[in-house]
Design an enzyme around this catalytic site. Sequence first.
Site, short mmCIF file in Angstrom:
data_model
loop_
_atom_site.label_atom_id
_atom_site.label_comp_id
_atom_site.label_asym_id
_atom_site.label_seq_id
_atom_site.Cartn_x
_atom_site.Cartn_y
_atom_site.Cartn_z
N CYS A 2 0.83 -1.18 0.00
CA CYS A 2 0.00 0.00 0.00
C CYS A 2 0.87 1.23 0.00
O CYS A 2 2.08 1.16 -0.15
CB CYS A 2 -0.91 0.00 1.23
SG CYS A 2 -1.84 -1.54 1.46
N ILE A 54 -4.49 -9.17 2.18
CA ILE A 54 -4.91 -10.00 3.32
C ILE A 54 -6.21 -9.44 3.89
O ILE A 54 -6.33 -8.23 4.11
CB ILE A 54 -3.82 -10.02 4.42
CG1 ILE A 54 -2.49 -10.56 3.87
CG2 ILE A 54 -4.29 -10.82 5.62
CD1 ILE A 54 -2.49 -12.03 3.55
N GLU A 77 3.90 -6.36 4.62
CA GLU A 77 3.29 -7.61 5.09
C GLU A 77 4.05 -8.12 6.31
O GLU A 77 5.28 -8.05 6.35
CB GLU A 77 3.33 -8.69 4.00
CG GLU A 77 2.64 -8.33 2.69
CD GLU A 77 1.12 -8.31 2.80
OE1 GLU A 77 0.59 -8.76 3.82
OE2 GLU A 77 0.48 -7.84 1.84
N SER A 360 10.14 -12.84 -5.74
CA SER A 360 11.34 -12.55 -6.51
C SER A 360 12.58 -12.87 -5.68
O SER A 360 12.49 -13.08 -4.47
CB SER A 360 11.34 -11.07 -6.94
OG SER A 360 12.35 -10.82 -7.88
N GLY A 361 13.75 -12.89 -6.34
CA GLY A 361 14.97 -13.39 -5.70
C GLY A 361 15.90 -12.34 -5.15
O GLY A 361 17.06 -12.66 -4.82
#
Length: 640
Positions: A2, A54, A77, A360-361
């Site tokens: 957000c 969520i 998160e 992603s890494g």
Amino acid sequence: MCGFIGELLHHANNHTSEERWSESLEAIHHRGPDSTGNYQDSFVRLGFKRLSIIDIEHGHQPLSYENGRYQIIFNGEIYNYVELKAELTERGYLFETDSDTEVLLALYAFEGKESVKKLRGMFAFAIWDTEKGELFCARDPFGIKPFYYVKDEERFFFASELKSINPILDEQAIVHESLQHYTTFQFVPEPRALTKNVHKLLPGHTLTITNQLDETIKPYATRSFKPKTGIDPSQLAKMTKALLRDSVAKHMRSDVPVGAFLSSGIDSTSIVALAKELHPNLKTFTVGFGNEGFSEIDIAKDTAAKLGVENISKVITPEEFIQELPNIIWHMDEPVADPAAVPLYFVAKEASKHVKVVLSGEGADELFGGYNIYREPIDLAWFKRIPMGLHKPLNGLFHQLPGAVKGRNYFIRGTTPIETRYIGNAFIFSEAEKAQLFKHYDPTMPYTDITKPLYQDIPNYDESTKMQYIDMHTWLPGDILVKADRMTMAHSIELRVPFLDKDIFAFARTIERDAKLKNKTTKHVLREAMKEYIPSTIVPRKKLGFPVPIRHWLKNEMYDWTKTLIKESKTASTYFHTDFLLNLLEDHAAGKADNSRKLWTIICFILWHQVHVEKSVTSPNQIVNMMRVTKEEREEVDAL
């Protein structure tokens, strides 16, 4: 994922005007197009743009707790919110939603400022305590989520992006020190900003401020390394595998579809392989360029087929690149001259058509020792046999040799102290070059001002681990995570980075250098941990990043436009010696030197200034039309 804005006032009811407030909030609509929320009392106003991930129905913000005593706005998160909620429920706390936001706020109500140490996730948040008249702000340990702020005698204003702060500034003056550092690092090192009076809250720090505007900033998490010797290599691999599997599982907690980016390397492949165990129908996304050697699509598609997941790919054309460049610059907030931002923007755009969350890494290289340059101290080790008193005169001798002499740069680097030669993965303009570049160069602001305090913190590290430490505190938060956040948020999707997990870092920081850089490779522990999960062709692959044909384009498709930009831009003539820049361009076009990164760094700043400060470039068509005109002019000259 957000976006938020907020203000704390010194004098009650002296809020920012409704017009400026609305402009600030709407500037980050892309971060949260699902809903808008506001809270206001005499001293505080909080604004929020939500991207629902969520508890879609009930997780709206600003969110209150304990009969309105606490108010929170939160970007990110909390991946261990399920476990934290169970713990708090046992202690008698009640919850009205299933959101991680309420868990975060309840934890703060129960444990106060120490609660931030229990969080496992990516976050930037602000909690207003109406009883104490105190605002508590925090940013995650790695700097995954942004937090900008500005303070004067009247108010403390903060936001997820700089573009939300710009409307409330009286002027957007450029900080020359930050600009000089930008031209060396290709980003503005934190906590500095390019705009005067604007600051960034450092990763792993909290900021507490009262309605008297008394401010306290404290660290709560460190990003140091503490290698342990003698650990069984098989145990290292086993622990890595277990921790990464757990992190991926928690990062996949979502009420909306989750996908993943997939390149040709081990980092993203490892994430995809583990995510597929939990989500067999996982979608993966890849982009590349048509130029030979600048596309990972074929390898990614082969990897996806072997892993049994769907891969969606796109080839980026030079025309599309130029068309979207102003949008990329606008979303970046501050100039970040990493060409890899371009494919990241396009792969996020493609992914947004299918999912709302992507894995992603990012972070694997900084934690597990993945950059090829981390092996340099091993390759230069024999220079330590030469008495240190001879290094400086030898270095001067090697500098006098012609640039074409074989081995010249190798001997220069071998006789240069690491504190001088390594500032991170990008080293664009040296101080000598900046003296030629800038119209008002200040020699009292060298790039070592940024790295020297960091090196002073780690006198006993081996040189490879010193390089990791420098990157953890500069390159990772200033480049890697900025472009990851801004380029995905530009398309309203949430990027999650399972490698940048507090539990994984607590383990990775203990891996000794020789275990990470074993057998003439990098990330050896990670390669061993994942070899049973990923295709054998991926395990030994060297680090590529997102290859981008900037070098080629500056000789061809972008040459005329770049030349015109340098010659006609008011920004270029204000800050730089344009003759020096034009010489860089001509030498590059003639193949005398590869000046692509230097030129791209300047191009990004000029465009950033035009978009954000001058506001003279407001649409992609302006740049496209400029390129079309310069191409036509060149064709007319050639015809004559």
